[in-house]
Scaffold this motif. Structure first.
Motif, short mmCIF file in Angstrom:
data_model
loop_
_atom_site.label_atom_id
_atom_site.label_comp_id
_atom_site.label_asym_id
_atom_site.label_seq_id
_atom_site.Cartn_x
_atom_site.Cartn_y
_atom_site.Cartn_z
N CYS A 70 4.54 -21.51 -11.15
CA CYS A 70 5.29 -21.26 -9.91
C CYS A 70 6.34 -20.19 -10.16
CB CYS A 70 5.94 -22.55 -9.42
SG CYS A 70 4.75 -23.68 -8.68
N SER A 73 5.59 -16.51 -9.44
CA SER A 73 4.57 -16.38 -8.39
C SER A 73 5.09 -15.58 -7.21
CB SER A 73 4.10 -17.77 -7.93
OG SER A 73 5.15 -18.50 -7.31
N ASN A 74 6.40 -15.59 -6.97
CA ASN A 74 6.95 -14.74 -5.91
C ASN A 74 6.74 -13.26 -6.22
OD1 ASN A 74 7.88 -16.77 -4.20
ND2 ASN A 74 9.87 -16.91 -5.23
N ILE A 77 3.44 -12.31 -5.02
CA ILE A 77 3.47 -12.07 -3.57
C ILE A 77 4.05 -10.69 -3.27
CG2 ILE A 77 4.60 -12.80 -1.42
CD1 ILE A 77 4.26 -15.69 -2.39
N SER A 156 2.70 -22.97 -0.56
CA SER A 156 2.73 -22.09 -1.74
C SER A 156 3.83 -22.50 -2.71
CB SER A 156 2.90 -20.62 -1.33
OG SER A 156 1.86 -20.23 -0.47
N TRP A 157 4.16 -23.79 -2.73
CA TRP A 157 5.19 -24.29 -3.66
C TRP A 157 4.55 -24.95 -4.87
CZ3 TRP A 157 8.99 -21.53 -2.93
CH2 TRP A 157 10.27 -21.84 -3.40
N ALA A 159 1.65 -23.24 -7.33
CA ALA A 159 1.06 -21.90 -7.42
C ALA A 159 -0.45 -21.97 -7.63
CB ALA A 159 1.71 -21.13 -8.56
N GLN A 162 -2.85 -21.45 -3.09
CA GLN A 162 -1.88 -21.39 -2.00
C GLN A 162 -1.09 -20.07 -2.05
OE1 GLN A 162 -0.03 -23.85 0.50
NE2 GLN A 162 -2.23 -23.84 0.86
N THR A 163 -0.77 -19.61 -3.24
CA THR A 163 -0.05 -18.35 -3.37
C THR A 163 -0.91 -17.18 -2.92
OG1 THR A 163 0.79 -19.39 -5.40
CG2 THR A 163 1.54 -17.16 -4.92
N LYS A 167 -0.05 -14.68 0.36
CA LYS A 167 -0.01 -13.23 0.16
C LYS A 167 -0.98 -12.54 1.13
CE LYS A 167 -0.82 -9.68 -3.41
NZ LYS A 167 0.44 -8.93 -3.28
N ARG A 197 11.58 -15.46 -2.47
CA ARG A 197 10.34 -15.25 -1.72
C ARG A 197 10.59 -14.42 -0.47
NH1 ARG A 197 6.31 -20.12 -0.95
NH2 ARG A 197 5.91 -19.46 -3.10
N ASN A 275 5.48 -20.04 6.48
CA ASN A 275 5.55 -20.64 5.15
C ASN A 275 6.42 -21.89 5.26
OD1 ASN A 275 7.16 -19.58 2.03
ND2 ASN A 275 5.64 -21.16 2.37
#
Length: 421
Positions: A70, A73-74, A77, A156-157, A159, A162-163, A167, A197, A275
């Motif tokens: 996680c 992961s931002n 995105i 998306s919390w 990863a 969902q991520t 995106k 994010r 989100n």
């Protein structure tokens, strides 16, 4: 609840030889079973196996063969990393450190018999159990949303897919469209995470869809690194981001995933991407094992990360009530080393040193504009207590912000090597 021996054996799972009685003196190596292979669980597995010199039998049970962090992961995105760069496997833990890595779902814990059962029908006996299950979501914490709607309004919390989904939705927004985030209440995984994010979404939209807007619906009156984020949003994304706090309806939000609307204090807003980050609690297996309290999280003994409910169990990371420590990967990694030392001392008679903890959370606002917050901690009788801390300052020069971002890249490389070997 805690399963008793009768109910556990009555589940019909094939338990096998792994469910023998707890070790007696002079018999096999002591057994440690670790549930969850994230920043806490994988670190604990590695350090117990490595530092015990093979004296402890270590089993790590984790359903995912590739673990997507996680943390960072931002940045995926935002277009700063690719997905493979945040994916990690467990081969080195097994080959270099002798950890028995089992890819399966844990379905039950019998704390009386000291056994763990899995979806595949296997059972594992333990002398010490480490539970590092991460988080699950509180049902109905955002009216209208459930995990059944996560493909329409992704969280998306956790990863991975969902991520990727979030995106793709951001990149497919219509010109001048609206992105909405329903931010979570405290406590939650990674306090600066939602706001990093937002920064990464704004970075993408500024370049691809500059007339798009971002709406943040926040039940909290304030958030981590708020002054830094707000300064950065005004500098890099002027006029794009609007945050609505609790005084203006941010705590009274519902969603309709089918209609793609959010309702704020009775006012309905059509959105293109939403989100939803719900309220959180300890991962499901911690609840099944009876290790949570009324908060939904797990009370622990700070000096050892032992459960206050069962001294043969240690709990790590986002699932814990960790006092002043935030829920972050750095925290989980730090806590895992304390727990590993305590477990090793209990099972082999080795020396245990006083527990010390640390944490830093980096956030990227725009290209080369990185900020951070962190602290050191010590164990008291009541909690993990903050000793001192630091935070980036508003108005810092570009060189320092770039150095902070580069520092975060080095940290990611170092901590993932520390976790996964």
């Amino acid at each position: 609840m805690t399963l008793n021996r009768r109910s556990f054996l009555g589940t019909g799972l094939a338990l096998g030889a792994a469910l023998s009685a707890p070790r007696a003196i002079g018999q096999a190596r002591p057994r440690v079973v670790i549930v969850g292979g994230g920043a806490g669980g994988a670190t604990a597995a590695r350090y117990i196996a490595k530092d015990s010199g093979g004296m402890i039998d270590v089993t790590l049970i984790e359903p995912s063969r590739s673990y997507f962090t996680c943390f960072f992961s931002n940045l995926y995105i935002g277009g700063y990393r690719d997905l493979d760069s945040i994916a990690h496997t467990y081969g080195t833990l097994a080959s270099a450190h002798g950890v028995n890595v089992v890819h399966d779902w844990v379905t039950g814990v019998d704390r009386e018999a000291r056994t763990v059962s899995t979806a595949a029908g296997h059972g594992f006996a333990y002398d010490r159990l480490i539970v590092a299950p991460g988080i699950d979501f509180v049902d109905e914490s955002v009216p209208g949303w459930s995990t059944a709607a996560q493909n329409r309004m992704p969280h998306s919390w956790k990863a991975g897919s969902q991520t990727q989904l979030l995106k793709a939705q951001i990149e497919a927004m219509p010109e001048g469209g609206l992105f909405a985030m329903v931010a979570p209440p405290n406590p939650f995984r990674c306090p600066p995470g939602p706001y990093e994010r937002i920064s990464m979404v704004a970075h993408v939209l500024r370049d691809r869809n500059p007339t798009a807007k971002i709406l943040v619906l926040d039940p909290k009156s304030s958030f981590s690194k708020q002054a830094l984020f707000e300064e950065g949003w005004e500098k890099h994304y002027p006029g794009m981001i609007e945050r609505i706090g609790p005084d203006f309806g941010g705590a009274n939000v519902s969603v309709d995933p089918d209609a793609m609307t959010v309702t704020v204090d009775g006012s309905v807003e059509k959105v293109d991407v939403c989100n939803v980050i719900p309220a959180q609690k300890a991962g499901h297996i911690a609840q099944v094992a009876g290790l949570t309290d009324g908060s939904g999280f797990c009370p622990i003994v700070p000096a050892t990360m032992q459960s206050r409910i069962d001294e043969t169990v240690h709990i790590l990371g986002d699932a814990t009530i960790a006092g002043d420590m935030p829920k972050s990967a750095f925290s989980a990694n730090s806590q895992a080393k304390v727990a590993a030392m305590a477990v090793r001392a209990a099972l082999t008679g080795s020396r245990a040193f006083p527990a010390k903890f640390s944490n830093t959370c980096w956030s990227l606002i725009d290209t080369d504009d990185g900020v951070k917050v962190g602290a050191s901690y010590q164990a008291t009788e009541e909690k993990i207590a903050k000793v001192d801390g630091f935070v980036s300052q508003t108005g810092e020069d570009a060189g320092l912000r770039k150095a902070t971002y580069e520092e975060s890249l080095g940290w990611y490389a170092g901590i993932t090597a520390d976790i996964f070997g």
